[in-house]
Design a protein around this motif. Structure first.
Motif, PDB file in Angstrom:
ATOM      1  N   LEU A 128       3.895   1.549   6.313  1.00  0.00           N
ATOM      2  CA  LEU A 128       4.398   2.463   5.296  1.00  0.00           C
ATOM      3  C   LEU A 128       3.505   2.394   4.063  1.00  0.00           C
ATOM      4  CD1 LEU A 128       8.212   1.628   5.568  1.00  0.00           C
ATOM      5  CD2 LEU A 128       6.987   3.537   6.636  1.00  0.00           C
ATOM      6  N   GLU A 129       3.529   3.474   3.279  1.00  0.00           N
ATOM      7  CA  GLU A 129       2.718   3.517   2.064  1.00  0.00           C
ATOM      8  C   GLU A 129       3.015   2.331   1.156  1.00  0.00           C
ATOM      9  OE1 GLU A 129       4.308   7.146   0.782  1.00  0.00           O
ATOM     10  OE2 GLU A 129       3.603   8.201   2.542  1.00  0.00           O
ATOM     11  N   SER A 130       4.270   1.921   1.114  1.00  0.00           N
ATOM     12  CA  SER A 130       4.669   0.832   0.230  1.00  0.00           C
ATOM     13  C   SER A 130       4.194  -0.531   0.730  1.00  0.00           C
ATOM     14  CB  SER A 130       6.199   0.828   0.084  1.00  0.00           C
ATOM     15  OG  SER A 130       6.834   0.852   1.356  1.00  0.00           O
ATOM     16  N   GLU A 131       3.789  -0.637   2.001  1.00  0.00           N
ATOM     17  CA  GLU A 131       3.355  -1.916   2.565  1.00  0.00           C
ATOM     18  C   GLU A 131       1.852  -2.146   2.441  1.00  0.00           C
ATOM     19  OE1 GLU A 131       6.392  -2.579   6.289  1.00  0.00           O
ATOM     20  OE2 GLU A 131       4.769  -1.119   6.554  1.00  0.00           O
ATOM     21  N   LEU A 132       1.057  -1.069   2.459  1.00  0.00           N
ATOM     22  CA  LEU A 132      -0.386  -1.191   2.593  1.00  0.00           C
ATOM     23  C   LEU A 132      -1.060  -1.962   1.463  1.00  0.00           C
ATOM     24  CD1 LEU A 132      -1.117   2.355   4.013  1.00  0.00           C
ATOM     25  CD2 LEU A 132      -1.304   0.207   5.240  1.00  0.00           C
ATOM     26  N   PRO A 133      -0.696  -1.753   0.183  1.00  0.00           N
ATOM     27  CA  PRO A 133      -1.360  -2.534  -0.869  1.00  0.00           C
ATOM     28  C   PRO A 133      -1.194  -4.042  -0.683  1.00  0.00           C
ATOM     29  CG  PRO A 133      -0.208  -0.665  -1.827  1.00  0.00           C
ATOM     30  CD  PRO A 133       0.208  -0.731  -0.383  1.00  0.00           C
ATOM     31  N   LEU A 134      -0.018  -4.472  -0.269  1.00  0.00           N
ATOM     32  CA  LEU A 134       0.211  -5.896  -0.050  1.00  0.00           C
ATOM     33  C   LEU A 134      -0.635  -6.416   1.103  1.00  0.00           C
ATOM     34  CD1 LEU A 134       1.856  -8.350  -0.959  1.00  0.00           C
ATOM     35  CD2 LEU A 134       3.594  -7.722   0.715  1.00  0.00           C
ATOM     36  N   TRP A 135      -0.787  -5.631   2.158  1.00  0.00           N
ATOM     37  CA  TRP A 135      -1.625  -6.040   3.287  1.00  0.00           C
ATOM     38  C   TRP A 135      -3.070  -6.270   2.833  1.00  0.00           C
ATOM     39  CZ3 TRP A 135      -0.073  -2.243   7.818  1.00  0.00           C
ATOM     40  CH2 TRP A 135       1.266  -2.513   8.186  1.00  0.00           C
ATOM     41  N   ILE A 136      -3.557  -5.413   1.941  1.00  0.00           N
ATOM     42  CA  ILE A 136      -4.926  -5.575   1.435  1.00  0.00           C
ATOM     43  C   ILE A 136      -5.033  -6.834   0.603  1.00  0.00           C
ATOM     44  CG2 ILE A 136      -6.686  -4.560  -0.073  1.00  0.00           C
ATOM     45  CD1 ILE A 136      -5.541  -1.791   0.735  1.00  0.00           C
TER      46      ILE A 136
END
Length: 290
Positions: A128-136
């Motif tokens: 989800l869009e809300s998850e991707l920054p944390l994955w990076i």
């Protein structure tokens, strides 16, 4: 640097199952169990809690995850640099993305890249869009294809402004508009795939002080469109996902024009492996020619 045990630990965290990890990585279940017992002995702490519904990391193990991901990422960078010195290119690039980019961008970029670099492997993780920054930030992915979010600590390379559209049932009253005024999205039956803080739709509605009447949450935007076709509500979809799609629905621009800023991101230039740097050059070349 030996990282296999830690990679297995991360896989268990992702799947919640020793059995699934064994199947995915080509081990026996007993082999995975012994490997994790050995890791617990090395660390000197219990790392796993077993329940009827799976295996979960302890609080102490969860606290180690960001450092473990950084260690594995550093190990991958070292291995690729050594291979490059020897005139070879090896390694794996892990990409985090959401549905529209994984359909329209990623396959074509990988296709062009692997013409010249056939020995590089890819792992694509959709979120989800809300998850991707944390994955990076956690080094779970090497690069993310996503929409820009303010105040996020990553390096962002913008590619395009992707406008949002209202998707309506054929006989909906809003089809009389050439452009749907954004205030009319307030408190109407609405369908969404992701309405968490950090998602594009959430930011859009918050910016214009709207309160959608969310009737249904779906697994992805294509499911949302199908529900619109069955007259269960309306939805807002970015233009990239609507490319080439037709069906029993109507599409209208939003007034004023609203969009998401699409591109790719990574934690820092220093963290990029050699092959990821090369891949990003292919991504830039393809996306600006598209």
């Amino acid at each position: 640097m030996e990282t296999k045990k830690y990679q297995v630990m991360l896989a268990v965290d992702d799947t919640g199952s020793f059995t699934r990890v064994a199947e995915e990585l080509g081990y026996t279940q007993s082999g995975i169990t012994q490997m994790m017992k050995s890791l617990e002995k090395e660390v000197g702490l219990p790392l796993f809690i077993k329940h009827n519904h799976g295996v979960f990391l302890t609080k102490e193990a969860k606290a180690l995850i960001p450092s473990i991901r950084a260690m594995i990422n550093a190990s991958e960078v070292v291995n690729q640099e050594i291979a490059s010195m020897k005139g070879a290119q090896i390694g794996t690039i892990t990409i985090g993305t959401f549905l529209s980019c994984s359909i329209h961008w990623i396959p074509k970029i990988i296709y062009e890249f692997q013409k010249d670099h056939p020995d590089i492997h890819f792992k694509i993780i959709e979120g989800l869009e809300s998850e991707l920054p944390l994955w990076i930030q956690q080094h779970r992915v090497d690069v993310g294809f996503l929409s820009k979010q303010e105040r996020e600590s990553y390096q962002f390379f913008p590619v395009m402004n992707d406008p949002f559209y209202v998707v309506l049932p054929k006989d909906h009253i809003y089809t009389k508009f050439d452009e749907v005024p954004i205030e009319l999205l307030d408190k109407v039956p609405f369908i969404t795939a992701d309405y968490k803080p950090g998602s594009d739709i959430h930011r859009l509605f918050q910016k214009y002080h709207l309160n959608p009447h969310i009737r249904h949450n779906t697994i992805n935007e294509f499911s949302a469109i199908s529900m619109v076709e069955h007259n269960l509500g309306i939805t807002v979809i970015p233009g990239l996902l609507l490319r080439g799609r037709s069906g029993d629905f109507e599409v209208r621009p939003i007034k004023p024009n609203v969009y998401r800023n699409l591109g790719f991101a990574y934690s820092s230039e220093e963290d990029l492996s050699p092959v990821t740097k090369v891949f990003l050059k292919y991504a830039r070349d393809y996306l600006f020619d598209d």
